[in-house]
Design a protein around this motif. Structure first.
Motif, mmCIF file in Angstrom:
data_model
loop_
_atom_site.group_PDB
_atom_site.id
_atom_site.type_symbol
_atom_site.label_atom_id
_atom_site.label_comp_id
_atom_site.label_asym_id
_atom_site.label_seq_id
_atom_site.Cartn_x
_atom_site.Cartn_y
_atom_site.Cartn_z
ATOM 1 N N SER A 155 94.414 35.780 -26.270
ATOM 2 C CA SER A 155 94.217 35.790 -25.016
ATOM 3 C C SER A 155 95.287 35.434 -24.010
ATOM 4 O O SER A 155 95.053 35.183 -22.775
ATOM 5 C CB SER A 155 92.875 34.813 -25.068
ATOM 6 N N GLY A 156 96.536 35.148 -24.614
ATOM 7 C CA GLY A 156 97.496 34.786 -23.689
ATOM 8 C C GLY A 156 97.370 33.617 -23.080
ATOM 9 O O GLY A 156 97.721 33.314 -21.979
ATOM 10 N N THR A 157 96.756 32.559 -23.685
ATOM 11 C CA THR A 157 96.769 31.099 -23.614
ATOM 12 C C THR A 157 97.647 30.406 -24.673
ATOM 13 O O THR A 157 98.071 30.783 -25.601
ATOM 14 C CB THR A 157 95.316 30.718 -23.432
ATOM 15 N N ALA A 158 97.950 29.124 -24.195
ATOM 16 C CA ALA A 158 98.485 28.238 -25.183
ATOM 17 C C ALA A 158 97.708 28.148 -26.612
ATOM 18 O O ALA A 158 98.314 27.858 -27.636
ATOM 19 C CB ALA A 158 98.958 26.795 -24.462
ATOM 20 N N ASP A 159 96.450 27.977 -26.339
ATOM 21 C CA ASP A 159 95.604 27.916 -27.663
ATOM 22 C C ASP A 159 95.558 29.105 -28.484
ATOM 23 O O ASP A 159 95.255 29.211 -29.594
ATOM 24 C CB ASP A 159 94.214 27.357 -27.187
ATOM 25 N N ASP A 160 95.684 30.261 -27.737
ATOM 26 C CA ASP A 160 95.345 31.729 -28.448
ATOM 27 C C ASP A 160 96.698 32.501 -27.952
ATOM 28 O O ASP A 160 96.364 33.361 -26.985
ATOM 29 C CB ASP A 160 94.189 32.128 -28.049
ATOM 30 N N PRO A 161 97.816 32.294 -28.096
ATOM 31 C CA PRO A 161 98.835 32.958 -27.588
ATOM 32 C C PRO A 161 99.079 34.451 -27.926
ATOM 33 O O PRO A 161 98.525 34.948 -29.074
ATOM 34 C CB PRO A 161 100.017 32.407 -28.063
ATOM 35 N N THR A 162 99.370 35.426 -27.247
ATOM 36 C CA THR A 162 99.547 36.719 -27.577
ATOM 37 C C THR A 162 100.965 36.819 -28.315
ATOM 38 O O THR A 162 101.909 36.282 -28.059
ATOM 39 C CB THR A 162 99.979 37.554 -26.202
ATOM 40 N N THR A 163 100.553 37.370 -29.918
ATOM 41 C CA THR A 163 101.796 37.145 -30.636
ATOM 42 C C THR A 163 102.242 38.741 -30.988
ATOM 43 O O THR A 163 101.391 39.616 -31.232
ATOM 44 C CB THR A 163 101.371 36.648 -31.900
ATOM 45 N N ILE A 164 103.514 38.747 -31.093
ATOM 46 C CA ILE A 164 103.942 40.067 -31.513
ATOM 47 C C ILE A 164 105.099 39.493 -32.826
ATOM 48 O O ILE A 164 105.308 38.575 -32.900
ATOM 49 C CB ILE A 164 104.982 40.618 -30.287
ATOM 50 N N THR A 165 105.671 40.830 -33.641
ATOM 51 C CA THR A 165 106.153 40.754 -34.791
ATOM 52 C C THR A 165 107.663 41.412 -34.484
ATOM 53 O O THR A 165 107.736 42.479 -33.968
ATOM 54 C CB THR A 165 105.789 41.220 -35.868
ATOM 55 N N LEU A 166 108.657 40.672 -34.985
ATOM 56 C CA LEU A 166 109.944 41.196 -34.834
ATOM 57 C C LEU A 166 110.426 41.454 -36.389
ATOM 58 O O LEU A 166 110.649 40.388 -36.946
ATOM 59 C CB LEU A 166 111.074 40.418 -33.927
ATOM 60 N N THR A 167 110.895 42.756 -36.588
ATOM 61 C CA THR A 167 111.319 42.918 -38.125
ATOM 62 C C THR A 167 112.690 43.015 -37.936
ATOM 63 O O THR A 167 113.382 43.629 -37.132
ATOM 64 C CB THR A 167 110.504 44.008 -39.016
ATOM 65 N N HIS A 168 113.718 42.370 -38.909
ATOM 66 C CA HIS A 168 115.073 42.303 -39.128
ATOM 67 C C HIS A 168 115.565 42.598 -40.323
ATOM 68 O O HIS A 168 114.784 42.052 -41.339
ATOM 69 C CB HIS A 168 115.498 41.543 -38.138
ATOM 70 N N GLY A 169 116.941 42.591 -40.536
ATOM 71 C CA GLY A 169 117.464 42.716 -41.815
ATOM 72 C C GLY A 169 118.698 41.626 -41.857
ATOM 73 O O GLY A 169 119.282 41.697 -42.515
ATOM 74 N N TYR A 170 118.650 40.541 -40.804
ATOM 75 C CA TYR A 170 119.659 39.876 -40.728
ATOM 76 C C TYR A 170 119.664 38.856 -42.077
ATOM 77 O O TYR A 170 118.652 38.490 -42.396
ATOM 78 C CB TYR A 170 119.555 38.883 -39.484
ATOM 79 N N THR A 171 121.019 38.253 -42.367
ATOM 80 C CA THR A 171 121.035 37.522 -43.184
ATOM 81 C C THR A 171 122.103 36.493 -42.606
ATOM 82 O O THR A 171 122.813 36.566 -41.747
ATOM 83 C CB THR A 171 121.659 37.887 -44.516
ATOM 84 N N ASP A 172 122.447 35.232 -43.387
ATOM 85 C CA ASP A 172 123.345 34.161 -43.212
ATOM 86 C C ASP A 172 123.292 33.964 -41.913
ATOM 87 O O ASP A 172 122.500 33.333 -41.077
ATOM 88 C CB ASP A 172 124.478 34.819 -43.749
#
Length: 443
Positions: free
Chosen positions: A43-60
């Motif tokens: 809902s875009g609030t601190a209690d229910d933030p809008t959440t997204i995912t970032l996928t990556h292959g970073y290491t180290d």
């Protein structure tokens, strides 16, 4: 995925800049388990933030740096949340993303090789970023031209630059001094380079002036392209409809390689196992054409220098393989958070933090004007020439779905000449026919 100066990841991730997947690979990819997609509208609030995912292959170091920056974003933006997920390595990025579309759990933001842009540009869920980068506040022109070109397919901006690099000449100062050869300069010609490599070669001790990756892969093509471009040629015609390397420039580039390898025998031909770096560290190879990703693997007892590539008639053009962040739509709120986050992540001050932590080159020209840039140079002194050399990048590989087939034909062309199996003109003619066929199948 990105991985440059982290040496342990380079062999596994060289496809970032060098690889391109075939259509059959993409079909297989659709059957494997996907990662990513773990976001929520919220809902875009601190209690229910809008959440997204970032996928990556970073290491180290890069994995630690992206984790730190995402934590900083989440702290400063309590109504949103970015989750990061490791995709198993950047070589698998395209497969995992495609599989995610099939499974319905694709990420909001995915780190992808630049060579994947054309395939993913056709994905209906892709967010068109053309209007986003056109905003004066985004300052699109602050990114290097090669980065902007790598993110653009058919006039549409399909991603935001994530990493940039280039090939420069790295040399062993001690070996030059012992051979009585003057160090490379910014005005070195092909003839200067060839003469130096010959003097730096000693058959008795199995020492070579230069190394060239000759496995016929994109790694082989990667090093051929600067020669082709310097001589005034190009890989394909401007509309990407026909081969253009079958030219006087293409012949000159092949001739330079053949003369050094076959005639002078001054080049160590690497089979693709990256042994050139071990030989450079042991004093058996005097010069490399490589990128900043290899600097951290050069041992401390090797006193090395970095210069631009030798040039042809004053042209010292190099090659770059920018990687990109691509954004995919789940909902309006997530769409906007993804844009806001990636705009922040690739801003000058924030990205320079990433560069200082990892050794990755600045993405934006304005990063070099920030006071913290001096910290970057002090920590990675060999990187300065690579940064300056970004101004010598004038082309990128064509963003077309058939690039894999084009690369295979050109890689085999170069390999056959360097192995003494074909003469340059015959090899050009054969590759031209293969590329013409490949392009016609995708027209």
């Amino acid at each position: 995925m990105a991985s440059r100066p982290v040496a342990s990841t380079w062999i596994a991730t060289r496809g970032r800049r060098l690889g391109a997947l075939t259509a059959s690979t993409l079909l297989v990819a659709a059957t494997v388990a996907a990662c990513g997609g773990g976001g929520s509208g919220g809902s875009g609030t601190a209690d229910d933030p809008t959440t997204i995912t970032l996928t990556h292959g970073y290491t180290d170091a890069e994995a630690a740096a992206i984790t730190s920056l995402v934590g900083e974003w989440n702290t400063d933006h309590p109504t949103t949340k970015v989750k990061i997920e490791f995709n198993g390595g950047n070589d698998n990025a395209l497969q995992k993303t495609v599989a995610g579309f099939t499974a319905g759990n694709y990420p909001d933001v995915a780190y992808e090789f630049g060579s994947s842009a054309a395939q993913l540009a056709r994905q209906p869920k892709l967010i068109d970023l053309t209007a986003t980068v056109a905003s004066p506040a985004f300052d699109w022109d602050d990114f290097y031209p090669s980065e902007r070109e790598a993110t653009t397919v058919d006039g549409k901006v399909v991603g935001i630059p994530a990493l940039v690099d280039n090939l420069s000449l790295v040399y062993n100062k001690k070996l030059f001094e012992q051979a009585g050869v003057a160090p490379p300069t910014d005005s070195w010609t092909w003839e200067d380079f060839r003469a130096a490599a010959k003097k730096l070669t000693d058959p008795a001790s199995k020492s070579f002036g230069w190394a060239y990756v000759n496995d016929g892969s994109e790694d082989t093509v990667w090093r051929y392209l600067p020669l082709l471009w310097q001589a005034g040629g190009d890989l394909l015609t401007e509309d990407n409809k026909a081969p253009a390397f079958d030219s006087a420039a293409g012949l000159a580039a092949l001739g330079q390689l053949r003369d050094m390898v076959v005639t002078d025998r001054s080049v160590y031909l690497d089979t693709g196992n990256q042994n050139y770096l071990n030989l450079f560290n042991s004093g058996k190879i005097a010069m490399l054409w490589t990128g900043p990703w290899d600097l951290s693997s050069i041992t401390s007892d090797v006193d090395y220098g970095v210069s631009v590539l030798p040039g042809y008639q004053g042209n010292h053009e190099t090659v770059s393989g920018p990687d990109i962040y691509m954004l995919f739509d789940h909902s309006g709120p997530r769409h906007q958070v993804a844009i806001d986050f990636i705009t922040w992540l690739t801003s000058a001050k924030v990205h320079l933090k990433f560069s200082i932590a990892t050794g990755d080159l600045p993405l934006r020209k304005s990063e070099t004007a920030l006071p913290e840039y001096q910290t970057f140079l002090q920590k990675y002194p060999g990187a300065k020439v690579f940064v300056d050399n970004l101004d010598n990048v004038r082309h990128v590989r064509p963003n077309i779905a058939s690039y894999a087939e084009v690369s295979t034909a050109v890689g085999q062309m170069v390999q056959s000449v360097l192995l003494g199996q074909a003469q340059p003109q015959a090899a050009l003619d054969s590759a031209k026919a293969q590329v013409t066929s490949a392009l016609s199948q995708h027209s």
